[in-house]
Design an enzyme around this catalytic site. Sequence first.
Site, PDB file in Angstrom:
ATOM      1  N   LYS A  23       0.839  -1.209   0.000  1.00 33.42           N
ATOM      2  CA  LYS A  23       0.000   0.000   0.000  1.00 33.42           C
ATOM      3  C   LYS A  23       0.871   1.256   0.000  1.00 33.42           C
ATOM      4  O   LYS A  23       0.643   2.185  -0.771  1.00 33.42           O
ATOM      5  CB  LYS A  23      -0.887  -0.005   1.253  1.00 33.42           C
ATOM      6  CG  LYS A  23      -1.536   1.329   1.550  1.00 33.42           C
ATOM      7  CD  LYS A  23      -2.454   1.271   2.740  1.00 33.42           C
ATOM      8  CE  LYS A  23      -1.814   1.575   4.084  1.00 33.42           C
ATOM      9  NZ  LYS A  23      -1.485   2.988   4.298  1.00 33.42           N
ATOM     10  N   ASN A  24       1.873   1.259   0.890  1.00 31.06           N
ATOM     11  CA  ASN A  24       2.643   2.489   1.080  1.00 31.06           C
ATOM     12  C   ASN A  24       3.632   2.763  -0.052  1.00 31.06           C
ATOM     13  O   ASN A  24       4.299   3.801  -0.054  1.00 31.06           O
ATOM     14  CB  ASN A  24       3.370   2.457   2.427  1.00 31.06           C
ATOM     15  CG  ASN A  24       2.398   2.598   3.580  1.00 31.06           C
ATOM     16  OD1 ASN A  24       1.216   2.897   3.370  1.00 31.06           O
ATOM     17  ND2 ASN A  24       2.881   2.388   4.802  1.00 31.06           N
ATOM     18  N   CYS A 119      -4.828  12.646  13.485  1.00 29.36           N
ATOM     19  CA  CYS A 119      -5.551  11.391  13.352  1.00 29.36           C
ATOM     20  C   CYS A 119      -5.353  10.648  14.665  1.00 29.36           C
ATOM     21  O   CYS A 119      -4.673  11.141  15.556  1.00 29.36           O
ATOM     22  CB  CYS A 119      -5.066  10.582  12.156  1.00 29.36           C
ATOM     23  SG  CYS A 119      -3.419   9.974  12.356  1.00 29.36           S
ATOM     24  N   ARG A 124       0.487  14.372  13.483  1.00 31.60           N
ATOM     25  CA  ARG A 124       1.002  14.154  12.130  1.00 31.60           C
ATOM     26  C   ARG A 124       1.021  15.408  11.251  1.00 31.60           C
ATOM     27  O   ARG A 124       0.314  15.492  10.234  1.00 31.60           O
ATOM     28  CB  ARG A 124       0.213  13.034  11.448  1.00 31.60           C
ATOM     29  CG  ARG A 124       0.348  11.731  12.190  1.00 31.60           C
ATOM     30  CD  ARG A 124      -0.382  10.610  11.527  1.00 31.60           C
ATOM     31  NE  ARG A 124       0.366  10.032  10.420  1.00 31.60           N
ATOM     32  CZ  ARG A 124      -0.026   8.930   9.780  1.00 31.60           C
ATOM     33  NH1 ARG A 124      -1.127   8.323  10.136  1.00 31.60           N
ATOM     34  NH2 ARG A 124       0.681   8.448   8.790  1.00 31.60           N
ATOM     35  N   ASP A 308       4.351   0.389  12.217  1.00 34.19           N
ATOM     36  CA  ASP A 308       3.134  -0.230  11.667  1.00 34.19           C
ATOM     37  C   ASP A 308       2.972  -1.696  12.081  1.00 34.19           C
ATOM     38  O   ASP A 308       1.984  -2.331  11.724  1.00 34.19           O
ATOM     39  CB  ASP A 308       3.135  -0.123  10.129  1.00 34.19           C
ATOM     40  CG  ASP A 308       2.784   1.282   9.658  1.00 34.19           C
ATOM     41  OD1 ASP A 308       2.443   2.122  10.503  1.00 34.19           O
ATOM     42  OD2 ASP A 308       2.845   1.528   8.435  1.00 34.19           O
ATOM     43  N   ARG A 400      -8.734  -0.373   4.583  1.00 36.26           N
ATOM     44  CA  ARG A 400      -7.822   0.646   4.037  1.00 36.26           C
ATOM     45  C   ARG A 400      -6.496   0.009   3.633  1.00 36.26           C
ATOM     46  O   ARG A 400      -5.816   0.524   2.741  1.00 36.26           O
ATOM     47  CB  ARG A 400      -7.535   1.719   5.095  1.00 36.26           C
ATOM     48  CG  ARG A 400      -8.703   2.653   5.378  1.00 36.26           C
ATOM     49  CD  ARG A 400      -8.247   3.757   6.297  1.00 36.26           C
ATOM     50  NE  ARG A 400      -6.893   4.148   5.930  1.00 36.26           N
ATOM     51  CZ  ARG A 400      -5.937   4.473   6.784  1.00 36.26           C
ATOM     52  NH1 ARG A 400      -6.173   4.487   8.079  1.00 36.26           N
ATOM     53  NH2 ARG A 400      -4.732   4.808   6.350  1.00 36.26           N
TER      54      ARG A 400
HETATM   55  C1  UD1 Z   1       4.216   6.645   6.540  1.00 30.40           C
HETATM   56  C2  UD1 Z   1       3.312   5.451   6.328  1.00 30.40           C
HETATM   57  C3  UD1 Z   1       2.751   4.967   7.651  1.00 30.40           C
HETATM   58  C4  UD1 Z   1       3.872   4.723   8.654  1.00 30.40           C
HETATM   59  C5  UD1 Z   1       4.802   5.941   8.753  1.00 30.40           C
HETATM   60  C6  UD1 Z   1       6.016   5.684   9.613  1.00 30.40           C
HETATM   61  C7  UD1 Z   1       2.445   5.844   4.115  1.00 30.40           C
HETATM   62  C8  UD1 Z   1       1.294   6.168   3.254  1.00 30.40           C
HETATM   63  N1  UD1 Z   1       2.250   5.823   5.440  1.00 30.40           N
HETATM   64  O1  UD1 Z   1       3.398   7.687   7.069  1.00 30.40           O
HETATM   65  O2  UD1 Z   1       2.036   3.770   7.422  1.00 30.40           O
HETATM   66  O3  UD1 Z   1       3.313   4.489   9.918  1.00 30.40           O
HETATM   67  O4  UD1 Z   1       5.270   6.306   7.444  1.00 30.40           O
HETATM   68  O5  UD1 Z   1       6.710   4.590   9.173  1.00 30.40           O
HETATM   69  O6  UD1 Z   1       3.527   5.578   3.631  1.00 30.40           O
HETATM   70  N2  UD1 Z   1       6.273  14.265  11.027  1.00 30.40           N
HETATM   71  C9  UD1 Z   1       6.396  15.597  11.360  1.00 30.40           C
HETATM   72  N3  UD1 Z   1       6.388  16.505  10.334  1.00 30.40           N
HETATM   73  C10 UD1 Z   1       6.250  16.153   9.028  1.00 30.40           C
HETATM   74  C11 UD1 Z   1       6.124  14.775   8.714  1.00 30.40           C
HETATM   75  C12 UD1 Z   1       6.151  13.860   9.745  1.00 30.40           C
HETATM   76  O7  UD1 Z   1       6.516  15.951  12.518  1.00 30.40           O
HETATM   77  O8  UD1 Z   1       6.245  17.029   8.156  1.00 30.40           O
HETATM   78  C13 UD1 Z   1       6.259  13.259  12.122  1.00 30.40           C
HETATM   79  C14 UD1 Z   1       4.910  12.533  12.202  1.00 30.40           C
HETATM   80  O9  UD1 Z   1       3.976  13.276  12.972  1.00 30.40           O
HETATM   81  C15 UD1 Z   1       5.289  11.224  12.848  1.00 30.40           C
HETATM   82  C16 UD1 Z   1       6.686  10.965  12.283  1.00 30.40           C
HETATM   83  O10 UD1 Z   1       7.169  12.220  11.807  1.00 30.40           O
HETATM   84  O11 UD1 Z   1       5.360  11.364  14.234  1.00 30.40           O
HETATM   85  C17 UD1 Z   1       6.706   9.946  11.158  1.00 30.40           C
HETATM   86  O12 UD1 Z   1       5.929  10.415  10.093  1.00 30.40           O
HETATM   87  P1  UD1 Z   1       6.206  10.022   8.577  1.00 30.40           P
HETATM   88  O13 UD1 Z   1       7.458   9.233   8.461  1.00 30.40           O
HETATM   89  O14 UD1 Z   1       6.089  11.267   7.773  1.00 30.40           O
HETATM   90  O15 UD1 Z   1       4.971   9.092   8.274  1.00 30.40           O
HETATM   91  P2  UD1 Z   1       3.939   9.184   7.081  1.00 30.40           P
HETATM   92  O16 UD1 Z   1       4.643   9.463   5.815  1.00 30.40           O
HETATM   93  O17 UD1 Z   1       2.793  10.048   7.477  1.00 30.40           O
END
Ligand code: UD1
Length: 439
Positions: A23-24, A119, A124, A308, A400
């Site tokens: 998915k990711n 969420c 996030r 995850d 999902r």
């Molecule tokens: C992706 C995955 C999700 C997985 C996560 C961590 C997808 C679609 N989803 O989510 O399944 O759980 O990686 O492996 O690929 N953060 C910030 N600022 C930002 C971006 C992130 O503070 O601009 C923080 C987030 O709040 C979180 C952490 O960084 O605490 C990790 O987030 P991130 O690696 O960005 O996860 P996603 O891309 O949202």
Amino acid sequence: MGDILCIKGGVRLSGTVRAQGAKNAALPIMAATLLLEEGTVLINRVPRLDDVAIMADLLRHLGAKVDHSGELMQINITHDPRLFETPEGLVRKMRASSLVLGPLLARRGKAILPLPGGCSIGSRPIDLHLKGLARMGANLEIRRGAVYATAPGRLRGSRIYLDFPSVGATENLLMAAASAKGETVLENAAREPEITNLAQALTTMGAVIEGAGSGTIHIQGVETLKGGPMTVIPDRIEASTFLIAGAATGGEVTVIDVVPEHMEALLAKLEEAGASLMVKESSVTVRVDRPLTGVTLKTLPYPGFPTDLQPQMMVLLCLAEKTGVIHETVFESRFLHVGELKRMGAQIELQGNTSIVTGVPFLNGAEVHGTDLRACAALAIAGLAAKGTTLLKETHHLWRGYENFVDKMNDLGGKIFISNENDVCSPTATSLRELPSLQ
Ligand code: UD1
């Protein structure tokens, strides 16, 4: 709300399942097609999931034609610079909608993205995505809960250091940089296999990328990208979920069509807990024929233990001998499943972002609520391992991210059926393959 899973516990899962496409990885690859001026992209091994359907709707809203037939997805892009706004309804349904920001800005020069908001697993934010795009010359303004972004001329390559190796930020910036002017260097980039898969897809489209999968990625922007065929990698999280289910139920499960190397952190922890593993080139078998013992683990960006898989692994620790400890470092509040597992008799003490799990001889079936995608999967595993019947509610999260979850579990000997009834596992339920054996 939605369907309810009725799970008859006390099974030992046994057999073989094939992993779905990731998915990711599918989601960012789909978003990347917006980088095309026009053309056709064929993507193999795209899982049939609600999140994929949402991304397809988003692309359609932005003028693409999307056809998903079996595992094959065909996306036709015709350039329409007037389409650059993402509807709030879709962004609210799925945070990964924010992945269209980079490609839209890079190709159409403008984007409006409602801020995804929080969420259940944490706030996030997308500040790292925005900071990086600003370094590349984008003008960003936040008004009325949405990002209004413009890029006069082309985005320009830049050196960008990510304060945290965010998966989404790395993907957005990688896509934006692929068609920016000049070289971009992403430092402290995420190293997840899904990033490497996106980089492969972009390379097929004509991008010039080096270092994907490491902490430093070099991207030479090119003016025009083209369509082509690409393939999504196996879903390491889905495959690992089935392995944990096999181990937690004391069974023997094989997952095929996987890349074992992508699952190393989990495999190490399963072995440490006392499971036997057989790892081949593209399959992994887990077998448990003695009591498991608790382990300590910390969730971290790849190659660390994936957040995850934290809820699913917690179920295994609930049933292990001795105490296990889980430190969640990636998300701020990813322990909502703890309360649900306690309803089933689990002994878990929560101290901030640490859970101390004392194993119990068995869990009891109960009515539980899925609070997010992976929590739902964890509770289903708990239900399969428990004594008695579990009613798992709010299963919409599960669809999902897991394709044919119920059929796959039932193929392994699980006894799960889907009910629309509110409170009973009754023969009026709609699923069905295993129904006779439940009576
Ligand atoms: C992706 C995955 C999700 C997985 C996560 C961590 C997808 C679609 N989803 O989510 O399944 O759980 O990686 O492996 O690929 N953060 C910030 N600022 C930002 C971006 C992130 O503070 O601009 C923080 C987030 O709040 C979180 C952490 O960084 O605490 C990790 O987030 P991130 O690696 O960005 O996860 P996603 O891309 O949202």
